[in-house]
Design a protein around this motif. Structure first.
Motif, mmCIF file in Angstrom:
data_model
loop_
_atom_site.group_PDB
_atom_site.id
_atom_site.type_symbol
_atom_site.label_atom_id
_atom_site.label_comp_id
_atom_site.label_asym_id
_atom_site.label_seq_id
_atom_site.Cartn_x
_atom_site.Cartn_y
_atom_site.Cartn_z
ATOM 1 N N ASP A 207 0.828 -1.206 0.000
ATOM 2 C CA ASP A 207 0.000 0.000 0.000
ATOM 3 C C ASP A 207 0.860 1.253 0.000
ATOM 4 O OD1 ASP A 207 -2.038 -1.753 0.081
ATOM 5 O OD2 ASP A 207 -2.750 -1.244 2.089
ATOM 6 N N ASP A 210 2.125 1.828 -3.454
ATOM 7 C CA ASP A 210 1.089 2.327 -4.352
ATOM 8 C C ASP A 210 0.777 3.795 -4.095
ATOM 9 O OD1 ASP A 210 0.981 -0.153 -5.438
ATOM 10 O OD2 ASP A 210 -0.766 -0.815 -4.297
ATOM 11 N N ALA A 266 -9.153 1.899 -2.682
ATOM 12 C CA ALA A 266 -9.060 2.675 -3.918
ATOM 13 C C ALA A 266 -10.430 2.683 -4.590
ATOM 14 C CB ALA A 266 -8.008 2.068 -4.842
ATOM 15 N N TRP A 304 -6.849 -0.011 -7.772
ATOM 16 C CA TRP A 304 -5.407 -0.147 -7.561
ATOM 17 C C TRP A 304 -4.687 -0.457 -8.875
ATOM 18 C CZ3 TRP A 304 -3.096 1.777 -3.648
ATOM 19 C CH2 TRP A 304 -3.677 1.794 -2.395
#
Length: 380
Positions: A207, A210, A266, A304
């Motif tokens: 995470d 990202d 997301a 994502w």
């Protein structure tokens, strides 16, 4: 620390281990005095002292062998070959000496002190050896002890002694097997806990990659744009871009806090809008074909995917066009300006594949001639 506090501080496996060991040791401490006491009126004082000393030494050797046998069974120490040889030699010496020096019969009894001594040391030795012998070897040992018992004891007594030694040996071995299972379960629980921690660390790293990857790409792009505007004496526009950088940085902080809390998801629609805006700012023409028709975890996984795809386009390509296609739960991102060689799954795509695999989906990322790159995410 009190005894009760010490006991409570140990785990269930350690408590069971201690109980098993105490039970094993207790047999070697209690049984010899009971059998030797029965010989008190049948032998001389000197013989009683000699038998007691021999029994004491045998008990010390047996307890030590049981301890090492348990530790060896749990793969903590090597096989105690030397101690096994010493105990067998000592038992043989005591049995032979007893048969030669002690009476073989007693008044009114078919057997005598010599037979009792033989049974005592054979039984105790077999009990101790049961912790270091495998089942087949233990069976052979029981047969050998049975033959010895029939050689020196009356048939009825020999049969009872052989049956008792077989039962005791089997009981010791089964208990040892149960102890191994308890420790294995305890280790499995510890491994499962460690895997849960490792999985949470991977989730956090994924995470973080990202969130930080995309947002830092935006910050770099906006900062570069502000620098170019400043060089062209367009101060007002440059200030606007830097204010946008500040806004993105603040949003990144909020997202990082959410990642740490484990609640961040997301949103597909938001990610598609962000992709259009971000790619347009980088001079990349972005087309979105289809509308989001999924929600929940599938929508989050596709969101994502869009974020990771945009991050890779900005980092690893010189794209001019990008097409995002949505058909139900299948998302395809295609862009030009990508190298056709040297491709590998990085940490971002690996994390995306793990997310999608958790939902039963697949991720494919392949370069296509002449200079295109296609990312496809398909959910069931």
């Amino acid at each position: 620390m009190s005894l009760l506090g010490w006991w409570r501080s140990r785990g269930n496996a350690a408590r069971f281990d201690l109980s098993v060991r105490a039970t094993f040791y207790l047999n070697f401490v209690v049984i010899p005095p009971l059998l030797i006491t029965g010989m008190a009126n049948e032998v001389s004082t000197a013989a009683m002292i000699a038998v007691s000393v021999a029994a004491l030494l045998h008990t010390a050797l047996s307890v030590r062998l049981v301890h090492l046998g348990i530790e060896h069974y749990l793969d903590r120490v090597p096989y105690p070959r030397r101690l096994v040889a010493i105990l067998l030699a000592f038992t043989l010496a005591v049995v032979v000496t007893g048969e030669l020096t002690l009476p073989s019969t007693s008044p009114g009894k078919p057997d005598g002190p010599a037979d009792g001594l033989t049974f005592l040391f054979l039984a105790l030795t077999l009990m101790a050896m049961s912790t270091v012998l495998k089942p087949r070897a233990l069976t052979v040992a029981v047969v050998v002890c049975g033959v010895c018992a029939f050689a020196v004891l009356p048939p009825d007594s020999a049969l009872a002694a052989t049956a008792l030694m077989a039962i005791v040996g089997a009981t010791f071995r089964v208990t040892l097997w149960m102890l191994g299972l308890v420790w294995e379960l305890d280790r499995s629980r510890e491994v499962r806990a460690n895997l849960a921690v490792a999985e949470e660390r991977l989730r956090f790293a994924r995470d973080l990659h990202d969130v930080v990857g995309r947002n830092l790409s935006v910050v770099a792009l906006k900062a570069d744009l502000a620098a170019q505007l400043a060089r062209r004496d367009r101060g007002a526009a440059a200030v606007d871009e830097m204010l946008e950088v500040r806004r993105i940085a603040q949003e990144s902080l909020d997202e990082l806090r959410a990642v740490v809390s484990g609640y961040r998801t997301a949103d597909l629609s938001v990610e598609l809008a962000g992709a259009r805006s971000l790619l347009a700012s980088a001079g990349i023409d972005c087309r979105v074909i289809g509308d989001p028709t999924v929600d929940g975890e599938p929508a989050g996984a596709l969101g994502w995917a869009v974020r990771e795809g945009v991050t890779n386009i900005l980092r690893h390509s010189h794209a001019r066009t990008c097409t995002i296609t949505l058909r139900g739960k299948v998302l395809t991102m295609s862009n030009d300006g990508a190298p056709t060689s040297g491709f590998r799954f990085g940490s971002g795509l690996t994390g995306l594949r793990e997310r999608v695999a958790a939902l039963g989906g697949t991720v494919t990322a392949t370069p296509e001639a002449p200079n295109r790159f296609v990312l496809t995410v398909e959910l069931p």
